[in-house]
Design a protein around this motif. Structure first.
Motif, PDB file in Angstrom:
ATOM      1  N   THR A 194     -24.547   7.321 -33.802  1.00 27.21           N
ATOM      2  CA  THR A 194     -25.344   6.631 -32.131  1.00 27.21           C
ATOM      3  C   THR A 194     -24.735   7.969 -31.650  1.00 27.21           C
ATOM      4  OG1 THR A 194     -25.539   4.751 -32.380  1.00 27.21           O
ATOM      5  CG2 THR A 194     -25.545   5.526 -30.213  1.00 27.21           C
ATOM      6  N   ILE A 195     -25.892   8.991 -30.691  1.00 33.31           N
ATOM      7  CA  ILE A 195     -26.410  10.343 -29.607  1.00 33.31           C
ATOM      8  C   ILE A 195     -26.094   9.145 -28.535  1.00 33.31           C
ATOM      9  CG2 ILE A 195     -25.819  11.914 -29.339  1.00 33.31           C
ATOM     10  CD1 ILE A 195     -27.542  12.648 -31.988  1.00 33.31           C
ATOM     11  N   LYS A 196     -25.104   8.795 -27.747  1.00 36.68           N
ATOM     12  CA  LYS A 196     -24.714   8.337 -26.558  1.00 36.68           C
ATOM     13  C   LYS A 196     -25.091   9.825 -24.970  1.00 36.68           C
ATOM     14  CE  LYS A 196     -22.896   4.599 -25.454  1.00 36.68           C
ATOM     15  NZ  LYS A 196     -23.694   3.264 -25.217  1.00 36.68           N
ATOM     16  N   LYS A 197     -27.042   8.983 -24.205  1.00 38.78           N
ATOM     17  CA  LYS A 197     -26.282   9.417 -22.944  1.00 38.78           C
ATOM     18  C   LYS A 197     -27.412  10.885 -23.324  1.00 38.78           C
ATOM     19  CE  LYS A 197     -23.898   7.212 -20.127  1.00 38.78           C
ATOM     20  NZ  LYS A 197     -24.485   6.063 -19.229  1.00 38.78           N
ATOM     21  N   VAL A 198     -28.262  11.473 -24.068  1.00 38.04           N
ATOM     22  CA  VAL A 198     -28.477  12.765 -24.376  1.00 38.04           C
ATOM     23  C   VAL A 198     -30.028  12.286 -22.798  1.00 38.04           C
ATOM     24  CG1 VAL A 198     -28.238  12.585 -26.763  1.00 38.04           C
ATOM     25  CG2 VAL A 198     -30.526  11.720 -26.475  1.00 38.04           C
ATOM     26  N   PRO A 199     -30.184  13.718 -22.720  1.00 47.44           N
ATOM     27  CA  PRO A 199     -31.362  13.982 -21.721  1.00 47.44           C
ATOM     28  C   PRO A 199     -32.424  13.312 -22.117  1.00 47.44           C
ATOM     29  CG  PRO A 199     -30.004  16.125 -21.904  1.00 47.44           C
ATOM     30  CD  PRO A 199     -30.074  15.525 -23.000  1.00 47.44           C
ATOM     31  N   ASP A 200     -33.395  12.927 -21.332  1.00 43.51           N
ATOM     32  CA  ASP A 200     -34.507  12.396 -21.460  1.00 43.51           C
ATOM     33  C   ASP A 200     -35.747  13.130 -21.771  1.00 43.51           C
ATOM     34  OD1 ASP A 200     -36.195  10.818 -22.679  1.00 43.51           O
ATOM     35  OD2 ASP A 200     -36.641   8.791 -21.418  1.00 43.51           O
ATOM     36  N   ARG A 201     -35.883  14.096 -22.697  1.00 46.21           N
ATOM     37  CA  ARG A 201     -36.748  15.358 -21.826  1.00 46.21           C
ATOM     38  C   ARG A 201     -38.027  15.592 -23.215  1.00 46.21           C
ATOM     39  NH1 ARG A 201     -32.412  18.400 -20.878  1.00 46.21           N
ATOM     40  NH2 ARG A 201     -32.264  20.567 -22.325  1.00 46.21           N
ATOM     41  N   PRO A 202     -38.925  16.842 -23.008  1.00 53.95           N
ATOM     42  CA  PRO A 202     -39.544  16.883 -24.412  1.00 53.95           C
ATOM     43  C   PRO A 202     -38.648  17.681 -25.553  1.00 53.95           C
ATOM     44  CG  PRO A 202     -41.039  17.021 -22.087  1.00 53.95           C
ATOM     45  CD  PRO A 202     -39.970  16.343 -21.771  1.00 53.95           C
ATOM     46  N   GLY A 203     -38.993  17.776 -26.474  1.00 51.11           N
ATOM     47  CA  GLY A 203     -38.061  18.779 -27.456  1.00 51.11           C
ATOM     48  C   GLY A 203     -36.852  18.736 -27.559  1.00 51.11           C
ATOM     49  N   ILE A 204     -35.754  16.829 -27.759  1.00 49.08           N
ATOM     50  CA  ILE A 204     -34.742  17.586 -27.310  1.00 49.08           C
ATOM     51  C   ILE A 204     -34.884  16.384 -28.963  1.00 49.08           C
ATOM     52  CG2 ILE A 204     -33.049  14.831 -26.755  1.00 49.08           C
ATOM     53  CD1 ILE A 204     -32.756  18.069 -24.991  1.00 49.08           C
ATOM     54  N   ALA A 205     -35.468  15.954 -29.282  1.00 52.56           N
ATOM     55  CA  ALA A 205     -34.736  14.876 -31.046  1.00 52.56           C
ATOM     56  C   ALA A 205     -35.706  15.781 -31.617  1.00 52.56           C
ATOM     57  CB  ALA A 205     -36.450  13.804 -30.529  1.00 52.56           C
ATOM     58  N   ALA A 206     -36.291  17.133 -31.489  1.00 52.73           N
ATOM     59  CA  ALA A 206     -37.299  18.487 -32.097  1.00 52.73           C
ATOM     60  C   ALA A 206     -35.564  18.921 -32.628  1.00 52.73           C
ATOM     61  CB  ALA A 206     -37.453  19.050 -31.649  1.00 52.73           C
ATOM     62  N   LYS A 207     -34.365  18.879 -31.593  1.00 50.14           N
ATOM     63  CA  LYS A 207     -33.389  19.921 -31.609  1.00 50.14           C
ATOM     64  C   LYS A 207     -32.143  19.253 -32.058  1.00 50.14           C
ATOM     65  CE  LYS A 207     -31.627  23.274 -28.976  1.00 50.14           C
ATOM     66  NZ  LYS A 207     -31.942  24.051 -27.193  1.00 50.14           N
ATOM     67  N   ILE A 208     -32.194  17.736 -31.966  1.00 50.32           N
ATOM     68  CA  ILE A 208     -31.136  17.385 -32.368  1.00 50.32           C
ATOM     69  C   ILE A 208     -31.473  17.073 -34.939  1.00 50.32           C
ATOM     70  CG2 ILE A 208     -30.057  14.639 -33.147  1.00 50.32           C
ATOM     71  CD1 ILE A 208     -30.741  14.530 -30.167  1.00 50.32           C
ATOM     72  N   PHE A 209     -32.382  16.815 -34.720  1.00 56.37           N
ATOM     73  CA  PHE A 209     -32.710  16.325 -36.106  1.00 56.37           C
ATOM     74  C   PHE A 209     -32.784  18.075 -36.879  1.00 56.37           C
ATOM     75  CE2 PHE A 209     -33.833  12.230 -34.594  1.00 56.37           C
ATOM     76  CZ  PHE A 209     -32.883  11.855 -35.304  1.00 56.37           C
ATOM     77  N   HIS A 210     -33.643  18.836 -36.574  1.00 52.55           N
ATOM     78  CA  HIS A 210     -33.665  20.373 -37.149  1.00 52.55           C
ATOM     79  C   HIS A 210     -32.561  20.381 -38.110  1.00 52.55           C
ATOM     80  CE1 HIS A 210     -35.776  24.487 -37.680  1.00 52.55           C
ATOM     81  NE2 HIS A 210     -34.637  24.215 -37.338  1.00 52.55           N
ATOM     82  N   PRO A 211     -31.051  20.425 -37.355  1.00 53.50           N
ATOM     83  CA  PRO A 211     -30.144  21.005 -38.092  1.00 53.50           C
ATOM     84  C   PRO A 211     -30.210  19.873 -39.829  1.00 53.50           C
ATOM     85  CG  PRO A 211     -29.676  20.317 -35.946  1.00 53.50           C
ATOM     86  CD  PRO A 211     -30.624  20.403 -35.966  1.00 53.50           C
TER      87      PRO A 211
END
Ligand code: ADP
Ligand code: ASP
Ligand code: MG
Length: 410
Positions: A265-282
């Motif tokens: 679980t990643i707590k309190k990530v900014p809710d804006r476009p591109g964040i999920a892509a950034k987290i899952f890319h690596p």
């Protein structure tokens, strides 16, 4: 007269006596005039032993060399089997993956079959020989030995059956068919007469060991009927076949579980476009397969993101996500290995409402908390605390009317 591909798993060839038993069984088919292609696994425990040896040698075994090592397990079985057949007065020929040849890509340890040559096998069969093929191994474009991933002999067998246009592919194992759930966990599990490819795919994706998932993918793609049955009895097992209309009458046909997933679980990530892509890319770049993903509703422009990965990838995922978490300004990263995924599976769900509700009610009655939920057309999965796995499997098995009448293995 038929062309039959049979595969015998590790426990079925676990000793000299058992290999002799398999040879006798195969000869019965041969004597009836059938053409026999026999795929064998390594003797029980051998692949684990070889992995241990490699790990004793080095923390990170070279993938190419590891495959050279692991492929030896199956080489032992096919040689001993051919000797057994010959000692009984009949002709047999063992073939390794590269001799067949079974062509794969170059992904050591999880190679995919892309083509199988059939000339050599066909020639041997024409000479009335029993052909035995080492499971789990292939040959890549550079002439190197590859292996197909744990349980891969199932895939060798089904792929061979497809390539040879065999009449049937029989998978012999230590249970007498496919059960409504793992019979070693739930004594009330019932043996199924038939199961559809799609249902079996869902079960296999949850690591129900009985068939390796790629073998089911192959079977579905090439419409190969699989008969899963016991090495040690004569009774009919379970047919894995294309779906027929009457299969939808059954609401839930099986319960599966998987203790090999971990939750991040990643707590309190900014809710804006591109964040999920950034987290899952690596994770994607490291070949880590993410299963369930849940994102909470956003509050004050921040959200929590939870997902699951195989337990074997847990540490690696944690360190990758910790790194990316810092970059994007997440509050913290939490991990939990003590979870299990419980699933109910059935093509009947497509045409019946209320199945998920019944699952949630049943778990609630036992006070089992649901942490995550995911659904597909023919499956509902819940993530729960791992210590309730067996209990959850049993109560769901009963709630969906799957228990056998005797209260024990049928
Ligand atoms: P083999 O060595 O013959 O390939 P495996 O150990 O890979 O055999 O697979 C057989 C095992 O699969 C059984 O002993 C059983 O514990 C497990 N299993 C899990 N789910 C099921 C199921 N739904 N039906 C039958 N067996 C199952
Ligand atoms: N021997 C390999 C394993 O143990 C392949 C197989 O048995 O299917 O995973
Ligand atoms: Mg297996």
């Amino acid at each position: 007269m038929a062309l039959i591909v049979q595969k015998y798993g590790g426990t079925s060839v676990g000793s000299i006596e058992k290999i002799r038993g398999v040879a006798k069984r195969v000869l019965e088919y041969h004597k009836q005039g059938n053409k026999m292609v026999v795929v064998l696994s390594a003797m029980a425990g051998q692949t684990d032993n070889l992995i241990r040896l490699a790990q004793e040698m080095t923390d990170e075994p070279d993938p190419r060399e590891l495959d050279v090592l692991l492929a030896t397990g199956e080489q032992v079985s096919v040689a001993l089997f051919a000797m057994a057949v010959k000692s009984m007065g009949y002709e047999a020929r063992s073939l390794l993956g590269f001799q067949v040849a079974i062509h794969t890509n170059r992904l050591f340890g999880k190679a995919r079959i892309h083509d199988i040559e059939t000339e050599r096998i066909t020639k041997e069969l024409e000479k009335e020989r029993i052909v035995t093929v080492a499971g789990f191994q292939g040959l890549d474009g550079k002439g190197d030995i590859t292996t197909l991933g744990r349980g891969g002999s199932d895939t060798t067998a089904v792929a061979l059956a497809a390539a040879l246009n065999a009449d049937v592919c029989e998978i012999f194992t230590d249970v007498n068919g496919i059960y409504t759930t793992d019979p070693n966990i739930c004594p009330r599990a019932k043996k199924m007469d038939r199961i559809s490819y799609n249902e079996m795919l869902e079960m296999a994706s949850l690591r129900a060991k009985v068939l390796e998932i790629r073998s089911v993918e192959f079977a579905k793609k090439f419409n190969v009927p699989i008969h899963v049955r016991s090495t040690f009895t004569q009774e009919r097992g379970t047919m894995v076949v294309a779906e027929t209309e009457d299969m939808e009458k059954v609401l839930v046909s099986g319960v599966a579980f998987d203790k090999n997933e971990a939750r991040i679980t990643i707590k309190k990530v900014p809710d804006r476009p591109g964040i999920a892509a950034k987290i899952f890319h690596p994770l994607f770049k490291s070949g880590i397969i993410v299963d369930m993903i849940v994102q909470n509703t956003s509050e004050d422009g921040e959200t929590d993101l939870t997902f699951t990965v195989p337990t074997s990838e847990f540490q690696k995922t944690l360190s990758l996500v910790n790194k990316v978490g810092k970059e994007i300004g997440a509050q913290k990263v939490l991990g939990d290995k003590n979870i299990a995924k419980i699933s109910i599976i059935g093509v009947g769900m497509r045409s019946h409402a209320g199945v998920a509700q019944k699952m949630f009610d049943t778990l609630a009655q036992e006070n089992i908390n649901i942490m995550m939920i995911s659904t597909s057309e023919i499956k509902v999965s819940c993530v729960i605390d791992q210590k309730y796995t067996e209990l959850a499997v049993r109560v769901l098995h009963t709630a969906f009317g799957l228990d056998n009448d005797l209260g024990e293995k049928s």
